[in-house]
Design an enzyme around this catalytic site. Structure first.
Site, PDB file in Angstrom:
ATOM      1  N   ASP A 190      38.663  41.624  45.885  1.00  0.00           N
ATOM      2  CA  ASP A 190      39.939  42.035  46.466  1.00  0.00           C
ATOM      3  C   ASP A 190      39.685  43.129  47.522  1.00  0.00           C
ATOM      4  OD1 ASP A 190      42.731  42.121  46.635  1.00  0.00           O
ATOM      5  OD2 ASP A 190      42.891  43.689  45.097  1.00  0.00           O
ATOM      6  N   HIS A 191      40.175  42.926  48.729  1.00  0.00           N
ATOM      7  CA  HIS A 191      40.060  43.917  49.805  1.00  0.00           C
ATOM      8  C   HIS A 191      38.625  44.371  50.097  1.00  0.00           C
ATOM      9  CE1 HIS A 191      44.385  44.496  50.294  1.00  0.00           C
ATOM     10  NE2 HIS A 191      44.481  44.458  48.980  1.00  0.00           N
ATOM     11  N   SER A 230      49.623  46.304  39.941  1.00  0.00           N
ATOM     12  CA  SER A 230      50.454  47.388  39.393  1.00  0.00           C
ATOM     13  C   SER A 230      51.182  46.998  38.101  1.00  0.00           C
ATOM     14  CB  SER A 230      51.484  47.836  40.432  1.00  0.00           C
ATOM     15  OG  SER A 230      50.820  48.359  41.558  1.00  0.00           O
TER      16      SER A 230
HETATM   17  P1  13P Z   1      50.586  45.430  43.555  1.00  0.00           P
HETATM   18  O1  13P Z   1      50.351  46.889  43.749  1.00  0.00           O
HETATM   19  O2  13P Z   1      51.977  45.034  43.978  1.00  0.00           O
HETATM   20  O3  13P Z   1      50.305  44.971  42.169  1.00  0.00           O
HETATM   21  O4  13P Z   1      49.592  44.635  44.543  1.00  0.00           O
HETATM   22  C1  13P Z   1      48.286  44.304  44.148  1.00  0.00           C
HETATM   23  C2  13P Z   1      47.468  43.753  45.272  1.00  0.00           C
HETATM   24  O5  13P Z   1      47.936  43.366  46.314  1.00  0.00           O
HETATM   25  C3  13P Z   1      46.011  43.691  45.035  1.00  0.00           C
HETATM   26  O6  13P Z   1      45.331  43.255  46.163  1.00  0.00           O
HETATM   27  O1  G3H Z   2      45.178  46.320  46.438  1.00  0.00           O
HETATM   28  C1  G3H Z   2      44.707  47.188  45.727  1.00  0.00           C
HETATM   29  C2  G3H Z   2      44.554  46.918  44.273  1.00  0.00           C
HETATM   30  O2  G3H Z   2      45.732  47.271  43.595  1.00  0.00           O
HETATM   31  C3  G3H Z   2      43.323  47.600  43.730  1.00  0.00           C
HETATM   32  O3  G3H Z   2      43.490  48.980  43.631  1.00  0.00           O
HETATM   33  O4  G3H Z   2      41.485  50.007  44.742  1.00  0.00           O
HETATM   34  O5  G3H Z   2      42.787  51.262  42.991  1.00  0.00           O
HETATM   35  O6  G3H Z   2      41.339  49.324  42.353  1.00  0.00           O
HETATM   36  P1  G3H Z   2      42.188  49.964  43.433  1.00  0.00           P
HETATM   37 ZN    ZN Z   3      46.197  43.899  48.003  1.00  0.00          ZN
END
Ligand code: 13P
Ligand code: G3H
Ligand code: ZN
Length: 309
Positions: free
Chosen positions: A82-83, A257
């Site tokens: 993720d990201h 979240s």
């Molecule tokens: P939320 O903060 O809405 O759960 O989004 C999570 C997200 O986009 C993780 O990449």
């Molecule tokens: O998009 C972000 C996700 O909620 C992950 O959050 O970088 O705190 O693990 P984090």
């Molecule tokens: Zn995200």
């Protein structure tokens, strides 16, 4: 089953007009709750780690645990970064066994986003891994921006079309008004479905991703607050909006979240009600049950992915 990449998961989701939850995990407790829920509900699932989660737990440990659980499951599980911010983030995860990676270069100028995304696509595809990219900037509820500035943050559909063609990416995260975290809107919830529809017209049958898609269930907020949490102003994306998004081309819906919130609420309740308990399996277990309830509701009633695996 072995971990799968995004290809089949997205093809089936587009065909069936449902969404697949992409749930963040950071440890055994969060991962197991998500996977148990997916198996019980016969739903395909995407589990994902941020670079922060990787720093916290270690990339090889996260992959090993995920593979070990998935090998005993009958539903398809995809493991996503993720990201990812750099080529190196993505390469590390691809080499470690992730089956999908996100290269988030949305903060870079358009041409640089294209170049970086393209380089990740090339490497990932050579290893059978699928790639998600992002175009547009997710709204920040605290940002004070003018209407023109706000417009510039949403994804431009024509640019999305050109970006997908130029990069060969497998899915695209777009900005239509969602945002990360537990406070998503100052006033009324509003998403730009017109942008989503335009993207869908230009890119038919192409998988779209929604980040920041937690609903921040108010019963979980109330439970956490009952046991001492302070979550003033928390709100999320209404479920009916996510249902509508999944009826379009949105086939990956990112949720972190809601899981943090429900896990924390369960632990707070258990610790408060059982001050003599020091067995962490007991209070973690209460948090895990709440994650499972939240994930089940999404699969059954929001994304429509239950009984699709
Ligand atoms: P939320 O903060 O809405 O759960 O989004 C999570 C997200 O986009 C993780 O990449
Ligand atoms: O998009 C972000 C996700 O909620 C992950 O959050 O970088 O705190 O693990 P984090
Ligand atoms: Zn995200």
């Amino acid at each position: 089953m072995e971990l799968v990449n995004g290809k089949v998961i997205f093809e089936n989701a587009l065909k069936g007009k449902y969404g697949v939850g992409a749930f963040n995990f950071v440890n055994i407790e969060t991962l197991k709750s998500i996977l148990d829920s997916a198996e019980e509900n016969k739903s395909p699932v995407i589990v994902q780690c941020s670079t922060g989660a990787i720093k916290y737990a270690g990339v090889d440990a996260l992959v090993a645990i995920c593979k070990a659980y998935a090998s005993k499951m009958t539903v398809p599980v995809c493991l996503n970064l993720d990201h990812g911010k750099t080529f190196e983030d993505c390469k590390m995860c691809i080499d470690a066994g992730f089956t999908n990676v996100m290269i988030d270069a949305s903060h870079l100028p358009y041409e640089e986003n294209i170049a970086l995304t393209k380089s990740v696509v090339e490497y990932a595809h050579s290893k059978g891994v699928t790639v998600e990219a992002e175009l547009g900037v997710l709204a920040g509820v605290e940002d004070e921006v003018s209407a023109t500035e706000e417009d510039a943050k949403y994804t431009n559909p024509q640019q999305a079309y050109e970006f997908v063609k130029a990069t060969g990416v497998d899915s695209l995260a777009i900005a239509i008004g969602t945002s990360h975290g537990t406070v998503k809107f100052k006033g009324e919830a509003k998403l730009r479905f017109d942008i989503l529809e335009e993207v869908e017209k230009l890119l038919p049958n192409f998988p779209i991703v929604l980040h920041g898609a937690s609903s921040i269930p108010q019963d979980m907020v109330a439970l956490a607050e009952q046991y001492g949490a302070k979550l003033k102003g928390s709100n999320g994306i209404p479920e009916h909006m996510l249902r509508e998004a999944c009826s379009h081309n949105v086939c990956k819906v990112n949720v972190d979240s809601d899981l943090r919130l429900s896990f924390t609420a369960g632990i707070r309740k258990s610790l408060t009600e059982n001050p003599e308990n020091v067995d962490l399996r007991k209070y973690n277990g209460v948090g895990m049950e709440l994650i499972k309830t939240v994930v089940k509701n999404k699969m059954d009633n929001v994304f429509g992915s239950s009984n699709r695996a």
